[in-house]
Design an enzyme around this catalytic site. Sequence first.
Site, PDB file in Angstrom:
ATOM      1  N   GLY A  36       1.066 -35.704  29.633  1.00 53.27           N
ATOM      2  CA  GLY A  36       1.290 -34.255  29.601  1.00 53.27           C
ATOM      3  C   GLY A  36       2.590 -33.869  30.292  1.00 53.27           C
ATOM      4  CE1 TYR A 141      -9.785 -40.382  20.899  1.00 45.57           C
ATOM      5  CE2 TYR A 141      -9.673 -40.263  18.511  1.00 45.57           C
ATOM      6  CZ  TYR A 141      -9.679 -39.639  19.737  1.00 45.57           C
ATOM      7  OH  TYR A 141      -9.588 -38.278  19.807  1.00 45.57           O
TER       8      TYR A 141
HETATM    9  N1  UFG Z   1       0.846 -41.497   9.039  1.00 41.28           N
HETATM   10  C1  UFG Z   1       1.867 -42.082   8.304  1.00 41.28           C
HETATM   11  N2  UFG Z   1       3.031 -42.356   8.941  1.00 41.28           N
HETATM   12  C2  UFG Z   1       3.260 -42.071  10.250  1.00 41.28           C
HETATM   13  C3  UFG Z   1       2.222 -41.471  10.995  1.00 41.28           C
HETATM   14  C4  UFG Z   1       1.015 -41.201  10.361  1.00 41.28           C
HETATM   15  O1  UFG Z   1       1.718 -42.361   7.111  1.00 41.28           O
HETATM   16  O2  UFG Z   1       4.361 -42.380  10.776  1.00 41.28           O
HETATM   17  C5  UFG Z   1      -0.424 -41.184   8.382  1.00 41.28           C
HETATM   18  C6  UFG Z   1      -1.618 -41.887   8.999  1.00 41.28           C
HETATM   19  O3  UFG Z   1      -1.794 -43.151   8.416  1.00 41.28           O
HETATM   20  C7  UFG Z   1      -2.752 -40.905   8.675  1.00 41.28           C
HETATM   21  C8  UFG Z   1      -2.069 -39.544   8.652  1.00 41.28           C
HETATM   22  O4  UFG Z   1      -0.668 -39.800   8.514  1.00 41.28           O
HETATM   23  O5  UFG Z   1      -3.247 -41.172   7.406  1.00 41.28           O
HETATM   24  C9  UFG Z   1      -2.292 -38.751   9.927  1.00 41.28           C
HETATM   25  O6  UFG Z   1      -1.976 -39.598  11.012  1.00 41.28           O
HETATM   26  P1  UFG Z   1      -1.849 -39.078  12.507  1.00 41.28           P
HETATM   27  O7  UFG Z   1      -1.384 -40.248  13.311  1.00 41.28           O
HETATM   28  O8  UFG Z   1      -1.041 -37.837  12.543  1.00 41.28           O
HETATM   29  O9  UFG Z   1      -3.329 -38.662  12.875  1.00 41.28           O
HETATM   30  P2  UFG Z   1      -4.699 -39.520  12.774  1.00 41.28           P
HETATM   31  O10 UFG Z   1      -5.402 -39.067  11.520  1.00 41.28           O
HETATM   32  O11 UFG Z   1      -4.467 -40.969  12.935  1.00 41.28           O
HETATM   33  O12 UFG Z   1      -5.469 -39.079  14.061  1.00 41.28           O
HETATM   34  C10 UFG Z   1      -5.567 -37.738  14.506  1.00 41.28           C
HETATM   35  C11 UFG Z   1      -5.655 -37.740  16.022  1.00 41.28           C
HETATM   36  C12 UFG Z   1      -6.944 -38.393  16.470  1.00 41.28           C
HETATM   37  C13 UFG Z   1      -8.119 -37.779  15.742  1.00 41.28           C
HETATM   38  C14 UFG Z   1      -7.918 -37.798  14.264  1.00 41.28           C
HETATM   39  C15 UFG Z   1      -9.053 -37.092  13.580  1.00 41.28           C
HETATM   40  O13 UFG Z   1      -4.559 -38.443  16.593  1.00 41.28           O
HETATM   41  O14 UFG Z   1      -7.085 -38.223  17.853  1.00 41.28           O
HETATM   42  O15 UFG Z   1      -6.698 -37.149  13.929  1.00 41.28           O
HETATM   43  O16 UFG Z   1      -8.902 -37.128  12.183  1.00 41.28           O
HETATM   44  F1  UFG Z   1      -9.223 -38.501  16.017  1.00 41.28           F
END
Ligand code: UFG
Length: 328
Positions: A36, A141
């Site tokens: 943070g 997680y």
């Molecule tokens: N993605 C990409 N490229 C990147 C980053 C992400 O293609 O550089 C994709 C991921 O594979 C995923 C989507 O974009 O399919 C969203 O990814 P994020 O990393 O933004 O978010 P997540 O879905 O992995 O996870 C988030 C939060 C978690 C929570 C989750 C709930 O980080 O804490 O949403 O759905 F649990």
Amino acid sequence: MRVLVTGGAGYIGSTVARRLVDAGHHVVVLDNLSQGHRAAVPAEAGFVEADLRHRDQVEHVLSDHRPEAIMHFASNTLVGESMEEPFLYLDDNVRCGINLMRSAVEYDVERFILSSTANLFGVPERIPLDEEVTIAPGSPYGESKFILERMLHWLDETHNLRFAALRYFNAAGAAGPDQGEDHDPETHLIPIVLEVALGQRDKIVIFGDDYDTPDGTCVRDYVHVLDLAEAHILALEALDDGSRVYNLGNGEGYSVREVIETARRVTGQEIPAEVGAPRPGDPATLIASSDKIRDELGWTPQYGDLEDIIGTAWAWHRRHPDGYNPAE
Ligand code: UFG
């Protein structure tokens, strides 16, 4: 109410802390500033730099401030990281939660709101995901959050600690042009895409395009951080009528390619993209049904449209390209 907000210097925690202050609550933020930013904490809130991994530090904060409610945001939150470093989640996340809950019980706190997650549902049996879908966490997680939800269930039974577990889908957007998302390193899709738009990165890598979705890329339900904040206020007010769990999303799914396309429209930038390997732990599709909180508490998200969500994030990123701690 006196409200202790752990992780209140983080992205969602600081947004909720601001909303609590505006609603007239007395807020104390506990944060170890590992992720943070001190500058993200509302000026009107108290601030204690402390680490939930140390029970004595947690006890001090509780005995000094005697909160009537706790909102627990402080956490490791990355699905992908948890597949590589499971103990950061199965140990740290759980231990921090236990330390906090022990102190909550000891100091007779009666209300507890937990940041939980859509990752409780792993590869879900049906979409959209309501609260009755079978829980089968998709990663260490998700498992760590489920363990904390179950602990709260038992503390309600044994100590009358009423709780709300709020299972966020993909938190996104910025609370304002001066309050937004700032992770280091950044791993989330929307901020990374906007960093490409700002010229801070060359391209966005799409993690896999062979999923069972319309365009082969993962589909997620993006929900604005201010709408999440509102849900916390409603849940806090409702806790006197008993514990509850809610799924929080817009009920709309957008693929990674759709997010990139929308960001191109919002920013007017090209945003080069290329396809890379899938990320372990990523389910193909997560879309929420939030009918329960809409029906029971009248939650009405104000930012249903992805363009609006990305627009608020873009305003923040453009104004603060280096986040809260600009390079000197
Ligand atoms: N993605 C990409 N490229 C990147 C980053 C992400 O293609 O550089 C994709 C991921 O594979 C995923 C989507 O974009 O399919 C969203 O990814 P994020 O990393 O933004 O978010 P997540 O879905 O992995 O996870 C988030 C939060 C978690 C929570 C989750 C709930 O980080 O804490 O949403 O759905 F649990």
